[in-house]
Motif scaffolding. Structure first.
Motif, PDB file in Angstrom:
ATOM      1  N   GLY A  81       0.790  -1.239   0.000  1.00  0.00           N
ATOM      2  CA  GLY A  81       0.000   0.000   0.000  1.00  0.00           C
ATOM      3  C   GLY A  81       0.811   1.272   0.000  1.00  0.00           C
ATOM      4  O   GLY A  81       0.558   2.196  -0.774  1.00  0.00           O
ATOM      5  N   LEU A  82       1.836   1.289   0.850  1.00  0.00           N
ATOM      6  CA  LEU A  82       2.626   2.511   0.967  1.00  0.00           C
ATOM      7  C   LEU A  82       3.365   2.830  -0.316  1.00  0.00           C
ATOM      8  O   LEU A  82       3.670   3.982  -0.607  1.00  0.00           O
ATOM      9  CB  LEU A  82       3.650   2.323   2.080  1.00  0.00           C
ATOM     10  CG  LEU A  82       3.229   2.749   3.462  1.00  0.00           C
ATOM     11  CD1 LEU A  82       4.324   2.418   4.455  1.00  0.00           C
ATOM     12  CD2 LEU A  82       2.950   4.242   3.479  1.00  0.00           C
ATOM     13  N   PHE A  83       3.688   1.784  -1.071  1.00  0.00           N
ATOM     14  CA  PHE A  83       4.624   1.987  -2.170  1.00  0.00           C
ATOM     15  C   PHE A  83       3.959   2.238  -3.507  1.00  0.00           C
ATOM     16  O   PHE A  83       4.577   2.760  -4.420  1.00  0.00           O
ATOM     17  CB  PHE A  83       5.561   0.790  -2.282  1.00  0.00           C
ATOM     18  CG  PHE A  83       6.234   0.460  -1.001  1.00  0.00           C
ATOM     19  CD1 PHE A  83       6.981   1.424  -0.344  1.00  0.00           C
ATOM     20  CD2 PHE A  83       6.103  -0.778  -0.417  1.00  0.00           C
ATOM     21  CE1 PHE A  83       7.602   1.144   0.852  1.00  0.00           C
ATOM     22  CE2 PHE A  83       6.717  -1.062   0.787  1.00  0.00           C
ATOM     23  CZ  PHE A  83       7.462  -0.116   1.421  1.00  0.00           C
ATOM     24  N   ILE A  84       2.681   1.848  -3.637  1.00  0.00           N
ATOM     25  CA  ILE A  84       2.028   2.021  -4.930  1.00  0.00           C
ATOM     26  C   ILE A  84       2.046   3.486  -5.383  1.00  0.00           C
ATOM     27  O   ILE A  84       2.429   3.774  -6.517  1.00  0.00           O
ATOM     28  CB  ILE A  84       0.583   1.487  -4.885  1.00  0.00           C
ATOM     29  CG1 ILE A  84       0.588  -0.002  -4.555  1.00  0.00           C
ATOM     30  CG2 ILE A  84      -0.134   1.759  -6.192  1.00  0.00           C
ATOM     31  CD1 ILE A  84       0.991  -0.895  -5.668  1.00  0.00           C
ATOM     32  N   PRO A  85       1.676   4.433  -4.505  1.00  0.00           N
ATOM     33  CA  PRO A  85       1.716   5.831  -4.969  1.00  0.00           C
ATOM     34  C   PRO A  85       3.115   6.253  -5.404  1.00  0.00           C
ATOM     35  O   PRO A  85       3.269   7.161  -6.209  1.00  0.00           O
ATOM     36  CB  PRO A  85       1.259   6.620  -3.740  1.00  0.00           C
ATOM     37  CG  PRO A  85       0.478   5.654  -2.942  1.00  0.00           C
ATOM     38  CD  PRO A  85       1.119   4.324  -3.156  1.00  0.00           C
ATOM     39  N   LEU A  86       4.122   5.569  -4.881  1.00  0.00           N
ATOM     40  CA  LEU A  86       5.494   5.896  -5.276  1.00  0.00           C
ATOM     41  C   LEU A  86       5.724   5.672  -6.769  1.00  0.00           C
ATOM     42  O   LEU A  86       6.632   6.252  -7.354  1.00  0.00           O
ATOM     43  CB  LEU A  86       6.483   5.017  -4.520  1.00  0.00           C
ATOM     44  CG  LEU A  86       6.836   5.406  -3.097  1.00  0.00           C
ATOM     45  CD1 LEU A  86       7.893   4.449  -2.572  1.00  0.00           C
ATOM     46  CD2 LEU A  86       7.385   6.817  -3.067  1.00  0.00           C
ATOM     47  N   ILE A  87       4.892   4.795  -7.358  1.00  0.00           N
ATOM     48  CA  ILE A  87       5.098   4.503  -8.778  1.00  0.00           C
ATOM     49  C   ILE A  87       4.947   5.772  -9.608  1.00  0.00           C
ATOM     50  O   ILE A  87       5.589   5.926 -10.642  1.00  0.00           O
ATOM     51  CB  ILE A  87       4.118   3.409  -9.252  1.00  0.00           C
ATOM     52  CG1 ILE A  87       4.357   2.121  -8.474  1.00  0.00           C
ATOM     53  CG2 ILE A  87       4.274   3.127 -10.735  1.00  0.00           C
ATOM     54  CD1 ILE A  87       3.414   1.013  -8.846  1.00  0.00           C
ATOM     55  N   VAL A  88       4.121   6.701  -9.141  1.00  0.00           N
ATOM     56  CA  VAL A  88       3.932   7.951  -9.889  1.00  0.00           C
ATOM     57  C   VAL A  88       5.266   8.640 -10.098  1.00  0.00           C
ATOM     58  O   VAL A  88       5.570   9.147 -11.171  1.00  0.00           O
ATOM     59  CB  VAL A  88       2.991   8.909  -9.136  1.00  0.00           C
ATOM     60  CG1 VAL A  88       2.843  10.202  -9.907  1.00  0.00           C
ATOM     61  CG2 VAL A  88       1.651   8.261  -8.936  1.00  0.00           C
ATOM     62  N   THR A  89       6.058   8.635  -9.047  1.00  0.00           N
ATOM     63  CA  THR A  89       7.325   9.352  -9.155  1.00  0.00           C
ATOM     64  C   THR A  89       8.434   8.442  -9.654  1.00  0.00           C
ATOM     65  O   THR A  89       9.590   8.832  -9.678  1.00  0.00           O
ATOM     66  CB  THR A  89       7.744   9.910  -7.789  1.00  0.00           C
ATOM     67  OG1 THR A  89       7.777   8.821  -6.869  1.00  0.00           O
ATOM     68  CG2 THR A  89       6.796  10.957  -7.318  1.00  0.00           C
TER      69      THR A  89
END
Lengths: 357, 233, 231, 495, 178
Positions: free
Chosen positions: C100-108
């Protein structure tokens, strides 16, 4: 006169060599090491020899892999010293694999990964120490009261071998924290310093080394003796040790005066833990320290400052390892900014001007 | 927008086409008009926003469902299923904890009687707050204690996780009186709870937190164990 | 044509590998590779986004003007990732708890913008998607290898919690490599990620140097257009 | 006299005892003398004799070319055998223009210029004589001495410093010169003082030459020369570096990229002073010099007065040859001397020593990586960080090395002497300086090329234009002619 | 929801417009790199690279359509300088480091035809019709045009050798040859 083209000057030499320098440092380490081996007995001796031998083996392997002349570099003394210093920073009854892994981290990751002798940015022994401390917090913080060789209560040869190979079963029962560790824990509970110190060792045992601590770091007196030897033989200069000791004394002195119940006195700060060992044998490491006197002063002061901050305000009771590594990272910057004044130029590099004659 | 003199005006330079489109239909070297670009990026943004809105709408329900399942899963660890016939999450209410903040209480009801309550407490460990969920039977005995979240040193302090060590299970069945209240401390502090190798601060924090949790239960026993109707808020 | 695809595949997985050659996406890399399972999950999620962004960017490439291409790509990627994030949370909740924590990181994750800019914006739809797939697989490979090494050395297990990610059938993947292992804590922490990554990079370089030495150096003019993309 | 401290510096083993007690000897002439035309800094001299010519001792063989240059004279009487390229006394072993002569054994002086009344003439006259006598700096720098005397025209000067430090190990030629020809040396110093147009001269001698100091002091006191001061300076390498010597004596640092003349001081070597004495008082040009032959691989070390052009092999033979195989063969001292590529090369004006070092005397340890011990930083008399410069040069970051002071390096070798890793620091610096010069040359050539190419393009363009114009003119003329013819025809028709 | 969409739309419009304006105002004319590269080229327009002159070659290099190793007179030194300039990692190990060469005329073979004179881009060959030609070493760039033009093969390219004036100390062998 050879086919390789002319040989450049000068055609005479002082006779200094890397091996000789390393040898003198080793001599300086002998008293403190001998005391540590005596105080902590056979298990310490096993750990010490195991670590040094492992360091040499890792060095040989790395050299072979890197395609460098093994014989020439293996016996330049640098790997021996690194293994030696790593061993001195370990808890004396740590099992064999702590020493072997420490030697691996120091030699392979800390030194050869950067390009070998002279190329490493960080002090290999301190990298090993920090690596082990973070990876094995339990094994790396279990110290014990000195049990001199052949004294009653000291383990026999067979028992010592077992400690070295398998670790010490029931270690908890005999282990005891270092002074700094005790102070950290007790302060965290809200106990006032004088109460904590009243039932701990006095300053004299700290100076002699009759306290729980790492294998080679307990005896302040012998460490200073070794340091003075290095100063006398001009292997090291006074800058870094003096800056380090003075900064720590001033900082801890100031805080101690302000609140004796919370802050340790300067004498205890200087005599406990790795401090003096680092002052004479770690921050004076050529490769990872600045080149100029002024740079060394800044470096030593920085290490002491960070050590004080980490010991006093951060989670770890002993901050030297982190402080040294952090300051190592600033060395290229220090060397870039602090340069000797070039002959005939001002500090800013402009040619000197005289008034019109 | 090009002025008649053949030299484009300042305004035309900003908003007009910089030159004639070349024969192959590619944009002229000066690039497109800023107005066109604004429109284009705006359109992108709008379509994107619409897509997101649709996605959000489609997942909102399932996500809320999953969150509740998570909470129920944790609660089931500290309040055995046979003790209640209600929906613990549905029946939650708040009680003022010491310090004035509201504390969410999940009551376990069996036939309208409170058999147990579960609530969250916080202890201060080595690496910051340790969030703990505890379940207390109506007689004051501990049904279970679980750590929800912590930042203790891995390998040292994380033995408080049930997945790593049995230590936390040792609280089962204990209460004030068993052991006596003054023994609710780690051994080093004169209590009866074990600390584990190399770490005292973390178990001390957990034991202390559970102790305050029990104190909270004692102080509010009346309110917490009073029978409630499902759905009362 | 098939030659082109072979080249894309080779580029993505080995020659121009996201991690081992381009040295991109190090932030998610170091954050999630504490275990092989986490690496696999992150890799697959990134692959999905890469394929989708390749598809969209290639499709829209004639529409997107050069001046606004970067914000447009970012928009496309951000929307994609958000939708993936929401979907995983809703329908693959157990995986979400791990990643969960890392999925939004994919944007960057710079890989996605990098491929959009350097490949998808100049290619047709199919090759662009294939490139996304191969780059994604290369990335996944790197993450899994890194995660596996860190997990084995750091905690003595391999593919722990794989069943959470892939379903109960894959519980067989979960292995305890070294029983009763104390664990080298540092390797699970981010510094360990750096150390293991560095060793892997060294290994790859050494392998390639050796292979090149074996093949023999060809002199040359091969540098034309050989600029690496360094975003 | 109050002295000042310089920073850095080293104390190498002196080894002067090998030859310090050997009086200056004259040796039998070599069977052939080879006299290079470039024995000085600046433009090479141009031969004015031809193959087959008979020359007398002291006769001019080649004249200086350009502002900074020096003539070359015949060291003895004999016949010119050839003028051509021959291995030069240089580290590279490359050939240079050389006059070869065969002595006739009579050693007959040719016609010499008349002695000068040294203190009764204008300083310019002395400088002129020094220039005509081919005198160059004999400490090794070989800068034409007259040019330095003429600095009085452009700088405000107050002091002449005579460099008699002789800080290089092994070398004793200056020491012997001062002890044996004290009066001549002192007279030479005073002549130079006058030639430089300043009021005082300081002779600086390192403390390890007490006999020379005593002799000089005695001579100065006996002569009652108030204008000459003899000063004992501490024994410390590189005391003989001109800027450091000046600082020791005056406390003033010479600004970077400037001359000591900028702070009012000119420095000359003590052997130069002797040469000036001979040129002014006796009219003799510089055709011989004192050379120390020493080192553990020399059978009989000593100090010799050697005619310029004598092959090194001849000198070595006269000293009893080599003892064992020499590890290093050098011209000059062991710190800054140059390796000698061949013993066939000759002694020239700037050679103060020939050393054959045995293996035990030369550095032979393996080269190790730099351990950043910073010994070199402490030893550097110029305040540089040699290890850093070498590291940059190793990575070909020459500009970076220049930024941190490469061009302020005097190549004294103190850093390499102390280096525990045996890193050839000086060679790194020499390489970098040479490469930078070469790059400069290339750049210059490239600019020149562009200019030439443009010149050619312009010329072609002009030619084309001229051709076009010519064509147009011819066409116009043709048409004009045609028109004229037509008009004429019309006239005729009409007429 | 509508609100969020509105915000995104607004952002899109504003940023798109802003970028459009910026693209107009901050436009860079021409390629400054090409000019800098041209400075580095030998400048003789000898044509060995296949481009019509150094300036065209520089433009091709800047556009990335020519290899850095294109210039024979510039040799390896120029190639690596160009690679640095363009930020290209280039394997030049295969490129022969021929050093600098200059033309040399064999007097026995020269017939004094002046063909080489006319081709030399720097007027480095002197001579006149029916007289033996000579090369001005300092002006010769080693472009080989004359050697190609010579009908009798009297011109060869010779490496420039060190003299006492040009020699400098070699770089010390990279440590530890052992």
């Amino acid at each position: 006169m050879t086919a390789r083209g002319p040989i450049g000057g000068p055609h005479t030499h002082s006779g200094a060599s890397v091996g000789r320098t390393m040898g003198l440092v080793a001599v300086a380490l002998v008293p403190a090491t001998a005391y540590g081996l005596y105080a902590f007995g056979w298990p310490a001796l096993f750990l010490f020899s195991g670590t040094v031998v492992a360091a040499l083996l890792w060095e040989a392997l790395s050299l072979k892999l890197a395609g460098k002349p093994v014989r020439l570099f293996l016996f330049d003394g640098s790997a021996l010293l690194t293994g030696w210093i790593v061993a001195m920073t370990l808890p004396p009854w740590a099992p064999w694999w702590i020493g072997v892994l420490g030697a691996f981290v120091a030699i392979v990751l800390g030194k050869h990964a950067f390009g070998g002798l002279g190329q490493n940015v960080f002090n290999p022994a301190m990298i090993a120490r920090i690596f082990l401390l973070i990876s094995f917090p339990v094994e790396m913080t279990q110290f014990l009261e000195p049990r001199p060789l052949l004294s009653p209560g000291a383990p026999g040869l067979a028992e010592s071998l077992a400690i070295f190979v398998f670790g010490h079963a029931g270690f908890d029962a005999i282990s005891s924290a270092s002074l700094l560790g005790t102070v950290k824990t007790a302060l965290g509970q809200g106990t006032a310093l004088p109460d904590i110190l009243s039932n701990s060792h006095g300053l004299l045992p700290l100076a002699i080394g009759a306290v729980p601590g790492s294998l080679g770091e307990t005896s302040a007196v012998l460490l200073v003796l070794g340091g003075l030897f290095l100063l006398a033989t001009r292997v090291i200069t006074w800058h870094a040790p003096v800056a380090m000791i003075a900064t720590m004394a001033a900082l801890s002195g100031g805080f101690h005066l302000a609140d004796p119940a919370r802050f340790l006195d300067p004498a205890t700060q200087l005599l406990s833990g790795t401090f003096l060992f680092a002052a004479f044998f770690i921050v004076t490491d050529y490769v990872t320290a600045p080149a100029t006197g002024t740079g060394k002063l800044i470096f030593g002061a920085g290490v002491a400052f960070l050590t004080f901050v980490i010991r006093t305000f951060a989670a770890y009771p002993e901050g030297i390892g982190f402080a040294v590594l952090l300051m190592n990272a600033t060395v290229p910057l220090i060397d870039h900014v602090v340069r000797p004044r070039i002959y005939g130029r001002t500090r800013s590099g402009e040619p000197i001007r005289y008034e019109e004659r | 927008m090009t002025s008649t003199t053949g030299k484009p005006s300042a305004l035309a330079r900003l908003f007009g086409r910089a030159g004639k489109p070349s024969d192959d239909g590619k944009p002229p070297p000066g690039g497109r008009s800023p107005l066109y670009l604004a429109f284009l990026l705006g359109a992108f943004a709008l379509v994107g926003a619409a897509l997101l809105a649709t996605g959000h709408g489609a997942t909102e329900g399932p996500i809320a469902e999953r969150m509740k399942e998570d909470l129920l899963g944790s609660l089931a660890l500290v309040v055995p299923a046979e003790l209640h016939d209600n929906d613990l999450v549905h029946d939650q209410y708040a009680v003022e904890a010491p310090g004035g903040e509201p504390r969410t209480i999940y009551p376990a009801l069996s036939g309208g009687h409170v058999t147990a309550v579960a609530y969250e407490i916080v202890g201060q460990g080595y690496g910051g707050a340790i969030r703990i969920l505890m379940g207390v039977a109506s007689d004051g005995g501990l049904l279970g204690v679980r750590v929800l979240q912590h930042a203790e040193t891995p390998g040292l302090g994380d033995k408080i996780e049930a997945a790593k060590d049995d230590w936390i299970l040792g609280f089962f069945g204990l209460s004030f009186g068993n052991p006596p209240k003054e023994k609710w401390a780690v051994r080093k502090d004169g209590g009866q709870f074990d600390q584990f190798s190399g770490a005292t601060i973390t178990p001390r924090a957990v034991v202390g937190a559970v102790r305050t949790g029990l104190e909270f239960f004692e102080a509010n026993r009346e309110r917490l164990t009073k029978a409630r109707q499902g759905g009362e808020r | 044509m098939s030659d082109d695809y072979r080249r894309i595949a080779l580029d993505g997985i080995w020659a121009n590998n996201v991690v081992f050659s381009q040295m991109l996406a190090l932030c998610p890399l170091l954050a999630v590779t504490g275990t092989a399972t986490n690496g696999l999950g992150m890799g697959l999620a990134t692959t999905a986004v890469l394929i989708a962004s390749g598809f969209l960017v290639a499709l829209l490439r004639r529409l997107i003007e050069p001046e606004i291409r970067i914000p447009a790509f970012v928009l496309v990627i951000a929307i994609l990732v958000t939708i993936v994030d929401l979907s995983i949370n809703a329908w693959l909740h157990d995986l979400y708890k791990v990643l969960g924590l890392f999925i939004p990181l994919i944007v960057t994750n710079c890989v996605i913008l990098g491929r959009a800019e350097s490949f998808a914006s100049k290619a047709r739809v199919l090759p662009a998607m294939f490139d996304g797939l191969m780059m994604g697989l290369g990335f996944t490979l790197a993450l899994v290898v890194l995660g596996a090494i860190r997990e084995i050395l750091g905690s003595g297990t391999l593919f722990a919690n794989a069943s959470l990610l892939l379903g109960e059938h894959f519980r067989i993947l979960e292995t305890t490599v070294i029983p009763d292992y104390k664990g080298v804590l540092l390797l699970i922490l981010p510094p360990g990620g750096f150390i293991v990554l560095a060793l892997l990079l060294a290994a790859k370089r050494s392998f390639e140097l050796r292979r090149r030495a074996a093949v023999g150096t060809r002199g040359g003019d091969r540098d034309v257009g050989g600029k690496e993309i360094t975003i | 006299m109050k002295l000042f401290r310089i920073s850095g510096g080293i104390h190498p083993k002196e080894s002067k005892e090998l030859s310090a007690d050997r009086p200056i000897e004259r040796l039998p002439l070599a069977s052939v003398l080879r006299i290079p035309l470039q024995q000085h800094i600046g433009g090479p001299a141009v031969a004015v004799v031809d193959k087959g010519d008979a020359v007398k001792k002291g006769q001019i063989l080649a004249v200086g070319r350009g502002m900074v240059s020096a003539p070359v004279h015949a060291p003895t009487s004999g016949r010119i055998v050839s003028i051509g390229r021959f291995v030069a006394p240089h580290a590279s072993g490359l050939p240079g223009q050389t006059i070869t002569m065969r002595p006739d054994g009579r050693d007959e002086w040719g016609e010499l210029p008349a002695p000068i009344d040294a203190f009764g003439v204008d300083p310019a006259v002395i400088a002129e004589r020094v220039a005509a006598s081919g005198i160059v700096g004999m400490g090794g720098a070989t800068f034409p001495s007259a040019v330095k005397l003429n600095l009085r025209n452009r700088h405000k000067l107050d002091t002449l410093v005579i460099n008699a430090a002789e800080c290089e190990p092994y070398l004793t030629c200056d020491d012997r010169l001062m002890r044996e020809r004290t009066a001549e040396v002192v007279d030479g110093v005073r002549i130079m003082r006058h030639g430089l147009g300043v009021g005082r001269a300081i002779v600086a001698v390192e403390a390890n030459k007490p006999a020379a100091l005593a002799a000089l002091r005695l001579a100065v006191a006996a002569g009652g020369f108030a204008d000459v001061t003899v000063v004992e300076v501490p024994t410390r390498y590189p005391m003989g570096s001109e800027k450091h010597l000046v600082q020791t004596l005056t406390g003033q640092e010479t600004p970077a990229r400037a001359l000591t003349a900028d702070i009012g001081i000119v420095v000359h070597n003590v052997a130069t002073a002797f040469a000036v004495y001979e040129a002014v008082r006796l009219g003799r040009p510089l055709i011989a010099r004192i050379v120390t032959v020493s080192g553990g691989a020399i059978t009989r070390p000593g100090n010799f007065e050697v005619p310029i052009g004598t092959p090194v092999s001849h000198l070595v033979e006269q000293c009893g040859g080599f003892r064992g195989t020499p590890e290093r063969l050098l011209l000059g001292g062991p710190m800054m001397g140059q390796p000698l590529a061949s013993t066939r090369a000759s002694i020239v004006k700037g050679v103060n020593g020939v050393l054959a070092l045995a293996a035990a005397e030369a550095p032979t340890g393996p080269i190790m990586p730099c351990i950043r011990c910073a010994s070199c930083v402490a030893a550097c008399p110029c305040g540089l960080a040699p290890f850093d410069m070498a590291a940059r040069i190793r990575k070909e970051e020459l500009d970076g090395a220049v930024r941190i002071g490469l061009l302020d390096c005097i190549a004294c070798g103190s850093c390499a002497w102390v280096c525990p890793a045996n890193i050839p620091l000086v060679q790194y610096f020499n390489y970098a300086k040479g490469k930078l010069t070469a790059e400069q040359r290339t750049k210059h050539k490239q600019e020149e090329t562009k200019r030439l190419a443009k010149f050619r393009a312009d010329r072609l363009e002009q030619q084309r234009k001229a051709k076009e114009e010519a064509m147009a003119r011819m066409k116009a003329e043709r048409e004009a002619k045609k028109r004229q013819a037509e008009a004429a025809a019309r006239v005729e028709v009409e007429g | 929801m509508i609100e969020a969409m509105g915000i995104l739309l607004g952002l899109g419009v504003a940023l798109g417009g802003g970028l459009g304006v910026a693209a107009r105002l901050l436009k860079v004319e021409g390629n400054p790199v090409a000019a800098e590269i041209e400075e580095m080229m030998p400048g003789t327009n000898c044509g060995q690279c296949g481009h019509p002159g150094c300036s065209a070659a520089a433009a091709a290099l800047a556009a990335g359509s020519a290899p850095v190793s294109l210039c024979p007179p510039g040799g390896k030194a120029l190639a690596s300088a160009l690679a640095d300039k363009l930020g290209i990692v280039s394997d030049l190990s295969g490129m022969a480091d021929r050093g600098s060469v200059i033309a040399f005329v064999f007097e026995d073979l020269c017939i004094g035809c002046t063909k080489c004179l006319k081709r030399c881009p720097t007027d480095a060959i002197v001579g006149a019709s029916r007289q033996i030609h000579g090369v001005v070493d300092d002006a010769c760039t080693g472009c080989e045009q004359c050697a190609e033009a010579c009908p009798t093969g009297a011109i060869v390219m010779r490496p420039e050798t060190d003299t006492l004036a040009t020699w400098h100390w070699p770089k010390p062998a990279d440590r530890l040859a052992a």
